[in-house]
Enzyme design. Structure first.
Site, PDB file in Angstrom:
ATOM      1  N   LEU A 110       0.836  -1.200   0.000  1.00 10.15           N
ATOM      2  CA  LEU A 110       0.000   0.000   0.000  1.00 10.15           C
ATOM      3  C   LEU A 110       0.868   1.246   0.000  1.00 10.15           C
ATOM      4  O   LEU A 110       1.913   1.300   0.660  1.00 10.15           O
ATOM      5  CB  LEU A 110      -0.917   0.016   1.227  1.00 10.15           C
ATOM      6  CG  LEU A 110      -1.836  -1.199   1.432  1.00 10.15           C
ATOM      7  CD1 LEU A 110      -2.884  -0.896   2.481  1.00 10.15           C
ATOM      8  CD2 LEU A 110      -2.456  -1.674   0.140  1.00 10.15           C
ATOM      9  N   GLY A 155       1.148  -5.291   1.353  1.00 12.09           N
ATOM     10  CA  GLY A 155       0.098  -5.352   0.335  1.00 12.09           C
ATOM     11  C   GLY A 155       0.574  -5.969  -0.980  1.00 12.09           C
ATOM     12  O   GLY A 155      -0.231  -6.524  -1.729  1.00 12.09           O
ATOM     13  N   ASN A 179       4.333  -8.160   6.537  1.00 14.65           N
ATOM     14  CA  ASN A 179       5.176  -7.629   7.628  1.00 14.65           C
ATOM     15  C   ASN A 179       4.521  -6.474   8.371  1.00 14.65           C
ATOM     16  O   ASN A 179       5.205  -5.685   9.032  1.00 14.65           O
ATOM     17  CB  ASN A 179       6.521  -7.171   7.049  1.00 14.65           C
ATOM     18  CG  ASN A 179       6.370  -6.076   6.003  1.00 14.65           C
ATOM     19  OD1 ASN A 179       5.428  -6.101   5.221  1.00 14.65           O
ATOM     20  ND2 ASN A 179       7.278  -5.132   5.984  1.00 14.65           N
ATOM     21  N   GLU A 180       3.205  -6.364   8.278  1.00 13.66           N
ATOM     22  CA  GLU A 180       2.504  -5.209   8.861  1.00 13.66           C
ATOM     23  C   GLU A 180       2.857  -4.980  10.328  1.00 13.66           C
ATOM     24  O   GLU A 180       3.016  -3.844  10.769  1.00 13.66           O
ATOM     25  CB  GLU A 180       0.981  -5.380   8.709  1.00 13.66           C
ATOM     26  CG  GLU A 180       0.431  -5.021   7.338  1.00 13.66           C
ATOM     27  CD  GLU A 180       0.636  -6.114   6.296  1.00 13.66           C
ATOM     28  OE1 GLU A 180       1.256  -7.151   6.624  1.00 13.66           O
ATOM     29  OE2 GLU A 180       0.192  -5.927   5.152  1.00 13.66           O
TER      30      GLU A 180
HETATM   31  C1  LIG Z   1      -4.389   0.854   7.683  1.00 13.34           C
HETATM   32  C2  LIG Z   1      -4.237  -0.636   7.711  1.00 13.34           C
HETATM   33  C3  LIG Z   1      -3.388  -1.133   6.579  1.00 13.34           C
HETATM   34  C4  LIG Z   1      -2.991  -2.525   6.808  1.00 13.34           C
HETATM   35  C5  LIG Z   1      -2.293  -3.173   5.680  1.00 13.34           C
HETATM   36  C6  LIG Z   1      -1.113  -2.473   5.162  1.00 13.34           C
HETATM   37  C7  LIG Z   1      -0.489  -2.929   4.103  1.00 13.34           C
HETATM   38  C8  LIG Z   1       0.672  -2.275   3.465  1.00 13.34           C
HETATM   39  O1  LIG Z   1       1.009  -2.639   2.365  1.00 13.34           O
HETATM   40  S1  LIG Z   1       1.470  -0.972   4.241  1.00 13.34           S
HETATM   41  C9  LIG Z   1       2.886  -0.610   3.223  1.00 13.34           C
HETATM   42  C10 LIG Z   1       3.955  -1.533   3.562  1.00 13.34           C
HETATM   43  N1  LIG Z   1       5.067  -1.453   2.671  1.00 13.34           N
HETATM   44  C11 LIG Z   1       6.289  -1.242   3.106  1.00 13.34           C
HETATM   45  O2  LIG Z   1       6.516  -1.064   4.273  1.00 13.34           O
HETATM   46  C12 LIG Z   1       7.356  -1.240   2.053  1.00 13.34           C
HETATM   47  C13 LIG Z   1       8.360  -0.227   2.400  1.00 13.34           C
HETATM   48  N2  LIG Z   1       9.366  -0.189   1.350  1.00 13.34           N
HETATM   49  C14 LIG Z   1      10.424  -1.002   1.311  1.00 13.34           C
HETATM   50  O3  LIG Z   1      10.605  -1.924   2.072  1.00 13.34           O
HETATM   51  C15 LIG Z   1      11.423  -0.707   0.237  1.00 13.34           C
HETATM   52  O4  LIG Z   1      11.174   0.569  -0.266  1.00 13.34           O
HETATM   53  C16 LIG Z   1      11.431  -1.706  -0.942  1.00 13.34           C
HETATM   54  C17 LIG Z   1      11.991  -3.055  -0.476  1.00 13.34           C
HETATM   55  C18 LIG Z   1      10.059  -1.906  -1.511  1.00 13.34           C
HETATM   56  C19 LIG Z   1      12.340  -1.151  -2.051  1.00 13.34           C
HETATM   57  O5  LIG Z   1      13.601  -0.850  -1.531  1.00 13.34           O
HETATM   58  P1  LIG Z   1      14.611   0.031  -2.383  1.00 13.34           P
HETATM   59  O6  LIG Z   1      14.724  -0.509  -3.755  1.00 13.34           O
HETATM   60  O7  LIG Z   1      15.853   0.148  -1.576  1.00 13.34           O
HETATM   61  O8  LIG Z   1      13.892   1.434  -2.555  1.00 13.34           O
HETATM   62  P2  LIG Z   1      13.723   2.601  -1.460  1.00 13.34           P
HETATM   63  O9  LIG Z   1      13.458   2.031  -0.127  1.00 13.34           O
HETATM   64  O10 LIG Z   1      14.858   3.532  -1.602  1.00 13.34           O
HETATM   65  O11 LIG Z   1      12.384   3.283  -1.955  1.00 13.34           O
HETATM   66  C20 LIG Z   1      12.348   4.030  -3.165  1.00 13.34           C
HETATM   67  C21 LIG Z   1      11.297   5.106  -3.031  1.00 13.34           C
HETATM   68  O12 LIG Z   1      10.028   4.474  -2.905  1.00 13.34           O
HETATM   69  C22 LIG Z   1       9.366   4.976  -1.731  1.00 13.34           C
HETATM   70  N3  LIG Z   1       8.524   3.915  -1.165  1.00 13.34           N
HETATM   71  C23 LIG Z   1       8.921   2.696  -0.767  1.00 13.34           C
HETATM   72  N4  LIG Z   1       7.859   1.989  -0.326  1.00 13.34           N
HETATM   73  C24 LIG Z   1       6.779   2.785  -0.440  1.00 13.34           C
HETATM   74  C25 LIG Z   1       5.386   2.618  -0.157  1.00 13.34           C
HETATM   75  N5  LIG Z   1       4.892   1.471   0.354  1.00 13.34           N
HETATM   76  N6  LIG Z   1       4.550   3.652  -0.384  1.00 13.34           N
HETATM   77  C26 LIG Z   1       5.021   4.813  -0.896  1.00 13.34           C
HETATM   78  N7  LIG Z   1       6.333   5.031  -1.208  1.00 13.34           N
HETATM   79  C27 LIG Z   1       7.194   4.024  -0.982  1.00 13.34           C
HETATM   80  C28 LIG Z   1      10.519   5.354  -0.797  1.00 13.34           C
HETATM   81  O13 LIG Z   1      10.062   6.228   0.177  1.00 13.34           O
HETATM   82  C29 LIG Z   1      11.474   5.969  -1.769  1.00 13.34           C
HETATM   83  O14 LIG Z   1      11.007   7.254  -2.090  1.00 13.34           O
HETATM   84  P3  LIG Z   1      12.023   8.465  -2.300  1.00 13.34           P
HETATM   85  O15 LIG Z   1      12.795   8.594  -1.028  1.00 13.34           O
HETATM   86  O16 LIG Z   1      11.169   9.640  -2.599  1.00 13.34           O
HETATM   87  O17 LIG Z   1      12.905   8.051  -3.445  1.00 13.34           O
END
Ligand SMILES: CCCCC/C=C/C(=O)SCCNC(=O)CCNC(=O)[C@H](O)C(C)(C)COP(=O)(O)OP(=O)(O)OC[C@H]1O[C@@H](n2cnc3c(N)ncnc32)[C@H](O)[C@@H]1OP(=O)(O)O
Length: 263
Positions: A110, A155, A179-180
Site C-alpha cells: 500500500l 500489500g 510484515n505489517e
Molecule cells: C491501515 C491498515 C493497513 C494494513 C495493511 C497495510 C499494508 C501495506 O502494504 S502498508 C505498506 C507496507 N510497505 C512497506 O513497508 C514497504 C516499504 N518499502 C520497502 O521496504 C522498500 O522501499 C522496498 C523493499 C520496496 C524497495 O527498496 P529500495 O529498492 O531500496 O527502494 P527505497 O526504499 O529507496 O524506496 C524508493 C522510493 O520508494 C518509496 N517507497 C517505498 N515503499 C513505499 C510505499 N509502500 N509507499 C510509498 N512510497 C514508498 C521510498 O520512500 C522511496 O522514495 P524516495 O525517497 O522519494 O525516493
C-alpha cells in the site's frame, strides 16, 4: 457461496467500466485494441498498467509499472481493478500473469502516502480500492499466476497471495511477506485469511505476529510461493505453467480450488 463470490467479484465493477464508455465487439465491454500481429493484440490500458493479451493462447500478461516501487496508490489500484475487469469480461481471456516492469520490486504494498494526512473520505475511497483489488484477484474466474520478479512486502504480498500460483525469482535478496506488525499496524482479517489459506494456520500465526519477511528460499520452504526459478525465467515459467493449467479440462482448475469450491 463460492460461485457467488466469483460472480459478485466479476460484476461488481462493471458499472465503472460502463461509465467510462468502454464497449466491446462482443456487445459487452472492450478488452484491448487490435495490434499488427494477426493472432495477438496488445494495449497499454493505463499509464500504470500494461496489459498484453495473446489471443492465440488466451493468456494476458498484466505488468505493473508504477515507479519507483509499484506502491498501491488509489490511482494505481483503480487502474488495476479496471484492467482486470476488462480481462474478466473478455471471453477470450482465460489466464492472467501478474508481474512487474520494475527491477528488483514486485510491489512495495500500500502506498504509505495515501494513509497519512488524508481526509476520512479519501481514506475510505482508498480502502475500498484496496478491497476491490483483492476481490477482483481472489474472486477471478480466470487462472491467475503471480510472476514475482522482486521484493513484495505487505500489500504486495497480498496481491501475490490472491493469485492461484506464485513463481518467484530465486534471488535471496528479494523478500516477501505480510510484515505489517513490524510497521506497527495490524493486517486486516482478510489479509490473514488469505495467508492462512496458503501456508496454513501455524505458519500464518508466526508470520503475522512477528511480521516476518521471507527471503525467496524461505518463502518457498514455508509455502508462501510455489516455485523459485532464475530471475530471467520467471515470466517464461509463468507462461509455461499457465499453459499447463489451462489444459485442465473445462473449468476444473478453478473449480478444484478449495478457496472457491468449499466456501
Ligand atoms: C491501515 C491498515 C493497513 C494494513 C495493511 C497495510 C499494508 C501495506 O502494504 S502498508 C505498506 C507496507 N510497505 C512497506 O513497508 C514497504 C516499504 N518499502 C520497502 O521496504 C522498500 O522501499 C522496498 C523493499 C520496496 C524497495 O527498496 P529500495 O529498492 O531500496 O527502494 P527505497 O526504499 O529507496 O524506496 C524508493 C522510493 O520508494 C518509496 N517507497 C517505498 N515503499 C513505499 C510505499 N509502500 N509507499 C510509498 N512510497 C514508498 C521510498 O520512500 C522511496 O522514495 P524516495 O525517497 O522519494 O525516493
Amino acid at each position: 457461496m463460492a460461485t457467488l463470490l466469483k460472480h459478485s467479484a466479476k460484476y461488481a465493477l462493471s458499472g465503472r467500466l460502463a461509465r467510462l464508455g468502454v464497449h466491446s465487439r462482443h456487445g459487452g465491454l472492450q478488452c484491448l485494441q487490435p495490434r499488427l500481429l494477426p493472432h495477438q493484440r496488445s494495449a497499454s490500458t493505463s499509464s500504470k498498467i500494461l496489459v498484453e493479451m495473446d489471443d492465440s493462447t488466451g493468456i494476458a500478461v498484466l505488468t505493473m509499472k508504477n515507479p519507483p516501487v509499484n506502491s498501491l496508490s488509489l490511482d494505481f489500484l483503480t487502474e488495476f481493478s479496471i484492467s482486470l475487469e476488462k480481462l474478466e469480461l473478455d471471453r477470450g481471456c482465460r489466464g492472467v500473469i501478474l508481474t512487474s516492469a520494475l527491477p528488483k520490486i514486485f510491489s512495495a504494498g500500500l502506498d504509505i502516502m495515501e494513509m497519512y494526512g488524508k481526509s476520512p473520505e479519501h481514506c475510505g475511497e482508498f480502502w475500498k480500492a484496496v478491497q476491490e483489488m483483492w476481490l477482483r484477484l481472489y474472486g477471478s474466474s480466470m487462472i491467475t499466476i503471480a510472476a514475482i520478479n522482486g521484493s513484495s512486502p505487505a500489500g504486495g504480498c497480498l496481491m501475490a497471495l490472491a493469485c492461484d500460483y506464485r513463481i518467484m525469482a530465486e534471488n535471496p535478496k528479494y523478500s516477501i511477506g505480510l510484515n505489517e506488525t513490524q510497521l506497527g499496524i495490524v493486517a486486516p482479517f482478510w489479509f490473514k485469511d488469505t495467508l492462512v489459506n496458503t501456508v496454513g494456520n501455524r505458519a500464518a500465526e508466526l508470520s503475522l505476529q512477528l511480521g516476518l519477511l521471507y527471503s525467496a528460499p524461505d518463502a518457498l520452504r514455508t509455502g508462501l510461493v510455489d516455485l523459485l526459478v532464475p530471475e530471467d525465467k520467471v515470466l517464461s515459467t509463468a507462461s509455461q505453467t499457465m499453459t499447463q493449467w489451462l489444459a485442465i479440462p473445462g473449468e476444473n482448475a478453478i473449480g478444484s480450488n478449495p478457496r472457491v469450491s468449499s466456501s
